[in-house]
Motif scaffolding. Structure first.
Motif, PDB file in Angstrom:
ATOM      1  N   GLY A   1       0.734  -1.248   0.209  1.00  0.00           N
ATOM      2  CA  GLY A   1       0.012   0.017   0.025  1.00  0.00           C
ATOM      3  C   GLY A   1       0.763   1.301  -0.094  1.00  0.00           C
ATOM      4  N   ILE A   2       2.044   1.364   0.832  1.00  0.00           N
ATOM      5  CA  ILE A   2       2.695   2.190   0.854  1.00  0.00           C
ATOM      6  C   ILE A   2       3.696   2.600  -0.617  1.00  0.00           C
ATOM      7  CG2 ILE A   2       4.702   3.307   1.912  1.00  0.00           C
ATOM      8  CD1 ILE A   2       4.018   2.118   4.608  1.00  0.00           C
ATOM      9  N   LEU A   3       3.773   1.552  -0.951  1.00  0.00           N
ATOM     10  CA  LEU A   3       4.650   1.583  -2.149  1.00  0.00           C
ATOM     11  C   LEU A   3       3.837   2.210  -3.428  1.00  0.00           C
ATOM     12  CD1 LEU A   3       7.009  -1.526  -2.327  1.00  0.00           C
ATOM     13  CD2 LEU A   3       7.819   0.727  -2.320  1.00  0.00           C
ATOM     14  N   SER A   4       2.607   1.561  -3.249  1.00  0.00           N
ATOM     15  CA  SER A   4       1.655   1.937  -4.468  1.00  0.00           C
ATOM     16  C   SER A   4       1.349   3.669  -4.480  1.00  0.00           C
ATOM     17  CB  SER A   4       0.346   1.361  -4.308  1.00  0.00           C
ATOM     18  OG  SER A   4       0.586   0.053  -4.637  1.00  0.00           O
ATOM     19  N   ILE A   5       1.039   3.993  -2.958  1.00  0.00           N
ATOM     20  CA  ILE A   5       0.917   5.570  -2.763  1.00  0.00           C
ATOM     21  C   ILE A   5       2.018   6.310  -3.233  1.00  0.00           C
ATOM     22  CG2 ILE A   5       0.165   7.219  -1.029  1.00  0.00           C
ATOM     23  CD1 ILE A   5      -1.285   5.120   0.240  1.00  0.00           C
ATOM     24  N   VAL A   6       3.226   5.914  -2.913  1.00  0.00           N
ATOM     25  CA  VAL A   6       4.522   6.618  -3.246  1.00  0.00           C
ATOM     26  C   VAL A   6       4.498   6.760  -4.759  1.00  0.00           C
ATOM     27  CG1 VAL A   6       7.080   6.592  -3.162  1.00  0.00           C
ATOM     28  CG2 VAL A   6       5.855   5.917  -1.256  1.00  0.00           C
ATOM     29  N   CYS A   7       4.352   5.454  -5.355  1.00  0.00           N
ATOM     30  CA  CYS A   7       4.208   5.580  -6.912  1.00  0.00           C
ATOM     31  C   CYS A   7       3.282   6.706  -7.491  1.00  0.00           C
ATOM     32  CB  CYS A   7       4.274   4.185  -7.601  1.00  0.00           C
ATOM     33  SG  CYS A   7       5.554   3.129  -7.703  1.00  0.00           S
ATOM     34  N   ILE A   8       2.149   6.575  -7.034  1.00  0.00           N
ATOM     35  CA  ILE A   8       1.053   7.503  -7.470  1.00  0.00           C
ATOM     36  C   ILE A   8       1.474   8.943  -7.137  1.00  0.00           C
ATOM     37  CG2 ILE A   8      -1.304   8.075  -6.911  1.00  0.00           C
ATOM     38  CD1 ILE A   8      -1.979   5.266  -6.271  1.00  0.00           C
ATOM     39  N   ALA A   9       2.025   9.267  -5.851  1.00  0.00           N
ATOM     40  CA  ALA A   9       2.467  10.562  -5.643  1.00  0.00           C
ATOM     41  C   ALA A   9       3.469  10.886  -6.790  1.00  0.00           C
ATOM     42  CB  ALA A   9       3.031  10.805  -4.311  1.00  0.00           C
ATOM     43  N   ILE A  10       4.730  10.066  -7.073  1.00  0.00           N
ATOM     44  CA  ILE A  10       5.501  10.458  -8.078  1.00  0.00           C
ATOM     45  C   ILE A  10       5.029  10.674  -9.312  1.00  0.00           C
ATOM     46  CG2 ILE A  10       7.624   9.585  -9.262  1.00  0.00           C
ATOM     47  CD1 ILE A  10       8.422   8.434  -6.491  1.00  0.00           C
ATOM     48  N   THR A  11       4.142   9.876  -9.754  1.00  0.00           N
ATOM     49  CA  THR A  11       3.409   9.987 -10.966  1.00  0.00           C
ATOM     50  C   THR A  11       2.727  11.504 -11.059  1.00  0.00           C
ATOM     51  OG1 THR A  11       3.087   7.701 -11.175  1.00  0.00           O
ATOM     52  CG2 THR A  11       1.803   9.189 -12.510  1.00  0.00           C
ATOM     53  N   THR A  12       1.850  11.746 -10.024  1.00  0.00           N
ATOM     54  CA  THR A  12       1.125  12.901 -10.004  1.00  0.00           C
ATOM     55  C   THR A  12       1.913  14.114  -9.917  1.00  0.00           C
ATOM     56  OG1 THR A  12      -0.493  11.914  -8.611  1.00  0.00           O
ATOM     57  CG2 THR A  12      -0.506  14.248  -8.638  1.00  0.00           C
ATOM     58  N   ALA A  13       3.178  14.105  -9.101  1.00  0.00           N
ATOM     59  CA  ALA A  13       4.063  15.318  -9.179  1.00  0.00           C
ATOM     60  C   ALA A  13       4.791  15.553 -10.638  1.00  0.00           C
ATOM     61  CB  ALA A  13       5.301  14.804  -8.158  1.00  0.00           C
ATOM     62  N   PHE A  14       5.019  14.315 -11.411  1.00  0.00           N
ATOM     63  CA  PHE A  14       5.685  14.591 -12.727  1.00  0.00           C
ATOM     64  C   PHE A  14       4.430  15.059 -13.714  1.00  0.00           C
ATOM     65  CE2 PHE A  14       9.372  11.773 -11.511  1.00  0.00           C
ATOM     66  CZ  PHE A  14      10.438  12.883 -11.982  1.00  0.00           C
ATOM     67  N   ILE A  15       3.403  14.651 -13.453  1.00  0.00           N
ATOM     68  CA  ILE A  15       2.189  15.288 -14.233  1.00  0.00           C
ATOM     69  C   ILE A  15       2.104  16.806 -14.212  1.00  0.00           C
ATOM     70  CG2 ILE A  15      -0.407  15.215 -14.872  1.00  0.00           C
ATOM     71  CD1 ILE A  15       0.042  12.134 -15.036  1.00  0.00           C
ATOM     72  N   ALA A  16       2.347  17.214 -12.853  1.00  0.00           N
ATOM     73  CA  ALA A  16       1.822  18.549 -12.482  1.00  0.00           C
ATOM     74  C   ALA A  16       3.137  19.407 -12.809  1.00  0.00           C
ATOM     75  CB  ALA A  16       1.592  18.624 -10.859  1.00  0.00           C
ATOM     76  N   ILE A  17       4.504  18.805 -12.718  1.00  0.00           N
ATOM     77  CA  ILE A  17       5.465  19.648 -12.886  1.00  0.00           C
ATOM     78  C   ILE A  17       5.895  19.607 -14.414  1.00  0.00           C
ATOM     79  CG2 ILE A  17       8.072  19.746 -12.564  1.00  0.00           C
ATOM     80  CD1 ILE A  17       7.175  18.601  -9.665  1.00  0.00           C
ATOM     81  N   LEU A  18       5.991  18.443 -15.058  1.00  0.00           N
ATOM     82  CA  LEU A  18       6.350  18.308 -16.542  1.00  0.00           C
ATOM     83  C   LEU A  18       5.024  17.697 -17.387  1.00  0.00           C
ATOM     84  CD1 LEU A  18       9.855  17.060 -15.705  1.00  0.00           C
ATOM     85  CD2 LEU A  18       9.247  19.282 -16.130  1.00  0.00           C
ATOM     86  N   PRO A  19       4.104  18.317 -17.464  1.00  0.00           N
ATOM     87  CA  PRO A  19       3.068  17.929 -18.320  1.00  0.00           C
ATOM     88  C   PRO A  19       3.275  17.543 -19.772  1.00  0.00           C
ATOM     89  CG  PRO A  19       2.667  20.106 -17.845  1.00  0.00           C
ATOM     90  CD  PRO A  19       3.819  19.918 -17.092  1.00  0.00           C
TER      91      PRO A  19
END
Length: 117
Positions: A70-88
């Motif tokens: 669960g923690i690994l999934s949430i971390v991957c989602i957070a990184i994915t979301t950060a990259f979409i927000a920063i480098l769309p």
């Protein structure tokens, strides 16, 4: 003529912003649901402990594994979301999205194997 080009550029930018917001809201919803699923699985596993020590240790191991996945999934989602927000404009977020898919598959297969024994 230049006005048409400017209008087209503004339209493309607005469409990119809309898609970016849609993707971010989807990933945030996914992170929340992953967290709730993890909490539910841990609660169910720890609640179903009994008198047999071997079964209890297996249930504790499953609960620990559920928390880690669960923690690994949430971390991957957070990184994915950060990259979409920063480098769309880039597709670097696809790397972490694919890692997340592999995490789901490993989690599912491990729960299947452990339930068969």
């Amino acid at each position: 003529m230049q006005s048409d080009s400017l209008d087209q550029t503004i339209f493309q930018y607005n469409r990119l912003i809309w898609l970016q917001r849609f993707a971010i809201s989807g990933f945030v919803t996914e992170a929340i649901s992953d967290g709730l699923i993890t909490i539910g699985m841990v609660h169910y596993l720890l609640r179903s402990r009994g008198d047999v020590q071997r079964t209890n240790s297996a249930l504790k191991l499953l609960a620990f594994y559920s928390i880690n996945c669960g923690i690994l999934s949430i971390v991957c989602i957070a990184i994915t979301t950060a990259f979409i927000a920063i480098l769309p404009q880039t597709l670097i977020w696809v790397i972490f999205f694919n890692c997340q898919t592999a995490l789901y598959f490993c989690s599912f297969m491990s729960m299947y194997v452990l339930s068969r024994h």
